[in-house]
Design an enzyme around this catalytic site. Sequence first.
Site, PDB file in Angstrom:
ATOM      1  CE  LYS A  96      -2.024  -1.154   3.775  1.00 51.56           C
ATOM      2  NZ  LYS A  96      -1.236  -2.395   3.928  1.00 51.56           N
ATOM      3  CB  SER A  97       3.617   2.437   2.219  1.00 51.66           C
ATOM      4  OG  SER A  97       2.859   2.459   3.409  1.00 51.66           O
ATOM      5  CD  GLU A 167      -0.026   2.736   7.624  1.00 51.95           C
ATOM      6  OE1 GLU A 167      -1.071   2.190   7.996  1.00 51.95           O
ATOM      7  OE2 GLU A 167       0.979   2.099   7.251  1.00 51.95           O
ATOM      8  CD  GLN A 169      -4.599   2.017   8.601  1.00 47.99           C
ATOM      9  OE1 GLN A 169      -4.686   2.305   7.409  1.00 47.99           O
ATOM     10  NE2 GLN A 169      -3.457   1.655   9.153  1.00 47.99           N
ATOM     11  CB  CYS A 224      -2.470 -16.644   3.175  1.00 48.44           C
ATOM     12  SG  CYS A 224      -2.244 -17.718   4.614  1.00 48.44           S
ATOM     13  CB  CYS A 261      -6.373 -17.016   3.818  1.00 51.76           C
ATOM     14  SG  CYS A 261      -6.042 -18.663   4.471  1.00 51.76           S
TER      15      CYS A 261
END
Length: 276
Positions: A96-97, A167, A169, A224, A261
């Site tokens: 993500k970053s 970030e 969230q 996973c 997962c």
Amino acid sequence: KVTERDIEIGELVKAYDEGKFDEAFGSGTAAVISPIGELKYGDKHMVINDGKIGPISQKLYDTLTGIQWGRLPDEFGWTAEMAKLYFKYGAMGSSKSAQALMTKFNYEEKDRKVWLIKPSIDTRDGSDTVYSRIGLSAKAQVISPQDDIYEMFGEKCRDADVVISDESQFFTEDQIDQLRRIVDECDIPVLCFGLRTDFLTNVFPGSRRLFEVADSITEIKTICRCGRKATVNARIGEDGQVVTSGSQVLLGGNDRYEAMCHRCWKERIARESAKK
């Protein structure tokens, strides 16, 4: 040939009686093109084209919606690109970053000004730095929980072409609404990157609000250990076991969290509990 003029109802009745009334439609912002299957005037009941959409109505509808949804080129300059609020979420370790920083680079490469922001709670790699595990980093504006992001945007970075947040969230619900306001009132795109849920699969308040108000929601996928898609941010304790209680926020990287997962997460908790 197309003629624009007023039409008397009597003219429509006459055309219908002569078999020249082939089709009719209504148009409007929401209706786009809506075919008219029947008309009634006094005792006259007219069924148009057997109640079916005609070829001209169909062609107009397909052309207008095609331009509206980008399937056809807009040769008339009718459409305008509108700014959007984007939420790009993923589990721990899904880059993500890295994607946030690469998006920043792409904008800047085209001489666009980027306002990069992050919540003050994230101090893992320095309070004012967005850092990716692959080595990318950049300085960012730190946002405290009491800050009004919309006001800060107006005071510090009104000339920005885009807002990118990492970030996300950890922002408050009010702060997500402030980012929404930047999109709506300033016509500036806002791209938010962050987690969906915490280590117990509960949605973060900021993420929940993004799911409610974002125009575009995209999952950044990772896997996973078993190969299935990872959706759980499993917290790992100092004893190496999965943690199932504690505060929602605990900063950490690979030493504290593992993307799993849901099946592997539940099975590992069951195995570790059976050994106690």
